[in-house]
Design an enzyme around this catalytic site. Structure first.
Site, PDB file in Angstrom:
ATOM      1  N   ASP A  11      11.283 -41.386 -55.273  1.00  0.00           N
ATOM      2  CA  ASP A  11      10.265 -42.460 -56.210  1.00  0.00           C
ATOM      3  C   ASP A  11      10.827 -43.709 -56.514  1.00  0.00           C
ATOM      4  O   ASP A  11      10.382 -44.147 -57.726  1.00  0.00           O
ATOM      5  CB  ASP A  11       9.358 -41.880 -57.088  1.00  0.00           C
ATOM      6  CG  ASP A  11       8.292 -40.760 -56.779  1.00  0.00           C
ATOM      7  OD1 ASP A  11       8.644 -40.261 -55.410  1.00  0.00           O
ATOM      8  OD2 ASP A  11       7.427 -40.267 -57.262  1.00  0.00           O
ATOM      9  N   ASP A  53       5.423 -42.230 -54.238  1.00  0.00           N
ATOM     10  CA  ASP A  53       3.959 -42.086 -54.898  1.00  0.00           C
ATOM     11  C   ASP A  53       3.092 -42.982 -54.042  1.00  0.00           C
ATOM     12  O   ASP A  53       3.602 -44.136 -53.779  1.00  0.00           O
ATOM     13  CB  ASP A  53       3.885 -42.349 -56.162  1.00  0.00           C
ATOM     14  CG  ASP A  53       3.673 -41.297 -57.416  1.00  0.00           C
ATOM     15  OD1 ASP A  53       3.802 -40.107 -56.925  1.00  0.00           O
ATOM     16  OD2 ASP A  53       3.605 -41.617 -58.418  1.00  0.00           O
ATOM     17  N   HIS A  55      -0.555 -43.432 -54.126  1.00  0.00           N
ATOM     18  CA  HIS A  55      -2.064 -43.187 -54.561  1.00  0.00           C
ATOM     19  C   HIS A  55      -3.043 -44.104 -54.159  1.00  0.00           C
ATOM     20  O   HIS A  55      -3.015 -45.398 -53.501  1.00  0.00           O
ATOM     21  CB  HIS A  55      -1.999 -43.258 -56.179  1.00  0.00           C
ATOM     22  CG  HIS A  55      -1.061 -42.518 -56.703  1.00  0.00           C
ATOM     23  ND1 HIS A  55      -1.245 -41.214 -56.768  1.00  0.00           N
ATOM     24  CD2 HIS A  55      -0.142 -42.637 -57.649  1.00  0.00           C
ATOM     25  CE1 HIS A  55      -0.422 -40.612 -57.614  1.00  0.00           C
ATOM     26  NE2 HIS A  55       0.544 -41.398 -58.086  1.00  0.00           N
ATOM     27  N   HIS A  72      -0.664 -47.127 -60.789  1.00  0.00           N
ATOM     28  CA  HIS A  72       0.877 -47.470 -60.148  1.00  0.00           C
ATOM     29  C   HIS A  72       0.752 -46.940 -58.848  1.00  0.00           C
ATOM     30  O   HIS A  72       0.077 -45.982 -58.415  1.00  0.00           O
ATOM     31  CB  HIS A  72       1.975 -46.839 -61.016  1.00  0.00           C
ATOM     32  CG  HIS A  72       1.794 -45.392 -61.029  1.00  0.00           C
ATOM     33  ND1 HIS A  72       0.942 -44.591 -62.067  1.00  0.00           N
ATOM     34  CD2 HIS A  72       2.412 -44.265 -60.275  1.00  0.00           C
ATOM     35  CE1 HIS A  72       0.950 -43.376 -61.906  1.00  0.00           C
ATOM     36  NE2 HIS A  72       1.704 -43.085 -60.759  1.00  0.00           N
ATOM     37  N   LYS A  97       3.284 -38.759 -51.174  1.00  0.00           N
ATOM     38  CA  LYS A  97       2.710 -37.727 -52.256  1.00  0.00           C
ATOM     39  C   LYS A  97       1.347 -38.564 -52.911  1.00  0.00           C
ATOM     40  O   LYS A  97       1.553 -39.637 -53.227  1.00  0.00           O
ATOM     41  CB  LYS A  97       3.261 -36.941 -52.982  1.00  0.00           C
ATOM     42  CG  LYS A  97       4.532 -37.797 -53.936  1.00  0.00           C
ATOM     43  CD  LYS A  97       5.532 -36.915 -54.381  1.00  0.00           C
ATOM     44  CE  LYS A  97       6.151 -37.734 -55.394  1.00  0.00           C
ATOM     45  NZ  LYS A  97       5.854 -38.291 -56.603  1.00  0.00           N
ATOM     46  N   CYS A 141       8.680 -36.437 -61.990  1.00  0.00           N
ATOM     47  CA  CYS A 141       8.882 -36.241 -60.353  1.00  0.00           C
ATOM     48  C   CYS A 141      10.333 -35.781 -60.140  1.00  0.00           C
ATOM     49  O   CYS A 141      10.347 -34.746 -59.388  1.00  0.00           O
ATOM     50  CB  CYS A 141       8.581 -37.360 -59.631  1.00  0.00           C
ATOM     51  SG  CYS A 141       6.696 -37.885 -59.813  1.00  0.00           S
TER      52      CYS A 141
HETATM   53  C1  VGL Z   1       5.910 -40.303 -62.071  1.00  0.00           C
HETATM   54  C2  VGL Z   1       4.725 -40.598 -63.747  1.00  0.00           C
HETATM   55  C3  VGL Z   1       3.798 -40.867 -63.004  1.00  0.00           C
HETATM   56  C4  VGL Z   1       7.326 -39.877 -61.269  1.00  0.00           C
HETATM   57  C5  VGL Z   1       4.975 -40.380 -61.208  1.00  0.00           C
HETATM   58  O1  VGL Z   1       7.439 -40.501 -60.100  1.00  0.00           O
HETATM   59  O2  VGL Z   1       8.214 -39.474 -62.029  1.00  0.00           O
HETATM   60  N1  VGL Z   1       6.024 -40.389 -63.172  1.00  0.00           N
HETATM   61  N2  VGL Z   1       3.813 -40.604 -61.865  1.00  0.00           N
END
Ligand code: VGL
Length: 199
Positions: A11, A53, A55, A72, A97, A141
């Site tokens: 990420d 991520d 979303h 985000h 994901k 994550c």
């Molecule tokens: C994450 C907070 C919310 C991460 C993802 O990538 O660690 N942290 N969503």
């Protein structure tokens, strides 16, 4: 290095770096370190996997829909792109994901590649037994990915100077690292990695 090792970069997206909607203050300082690991794994022709991520606009993961996070990494937006300094080779395998609005999907082991294959299948198919994991965020994550990797039977090395945490509560990242090592992960710095892998 044995051919059984892979690099998993978690990420490293604009929204998790300074200026992003969930920007981790030092999120970008790890990128030059990650880039050195990328060079090393590329030179050895070992698999490099980058999770992201990805979303939908509406997901129970976001505050306004019942979750805890600001909006985000909405798929196909600038915030969801990998940070521009991250030097991913064309051969990198991208896994996404967080597409399911009912799932948090912190772990890269919940991610799918463009052919909808799960990370564990991708790794097993390539006979990977040991995964080196770095990225964002240590306490979410990265932690979830490391624990899932161990549960799935992989040896795991956490790249200690190539992770950064959100630290909503002070100490969260430190505790997360302790949980990872308690579960069987080992940690390594880039300097240690280089001295152990003469090339
Ligand atoms: C994450 C907070 C919310 C991460 C993802 O990538 O660690 N942290 N969503």
């Amino acid at each position: 290095m044995r051919q059984s090792e892979a690099l998993l970069i978690v990420d490293i997206q604009n929204d998790f770096c300074p200026g992003g909607s969930l920007g981790i203050p030092n999120g970008d300082v790890i990128i030059p370190v990650i880039n050195q690991y990328i060079k090393f794994f590329s030179a050895k022709k070992l698999p490099i996997i980058a999770s992201r991520d990805w979303h939908p606009e509406e997901t129970g993961h976001f505050k306004q829909f019942g979750g805890i996070w600001p909006v985000h990494c909405v798929r196909r937006t600038r915030g969801a792109r990998f940070h521009p300094d991250l030097q991913l080779p064309d051969s990198a395998i991208i896994v996404s994901k967080g597409m399911d609005p009912a799932e948090e999907s912190y772990s890269a082991f919940q991610a799918l590649d463009k052919r909808k294959r799960r990370l564990v299948s991708i790794l097993r198919k390539q006979r990977i037994t040991h995964v080196f994991i770095g990225g964002l965020a240590t306490d979410y994550c990265v932690k979830a990915s490391v624990l899932d990797a161990i549960k799935s039977g992989f040896a795991v090395t956490v790249l200690a100077d190539a992770v950064q945490g959100v630290d909503i509560r002070p100490g969260d990242s430190r505790k997360a690292l302790a949980a990872m090592t308690d579960a069987g992960a080992v940690t390594i710095t880039l300097a240690e990695f280089k001295s152990g892998h003469k090339h």
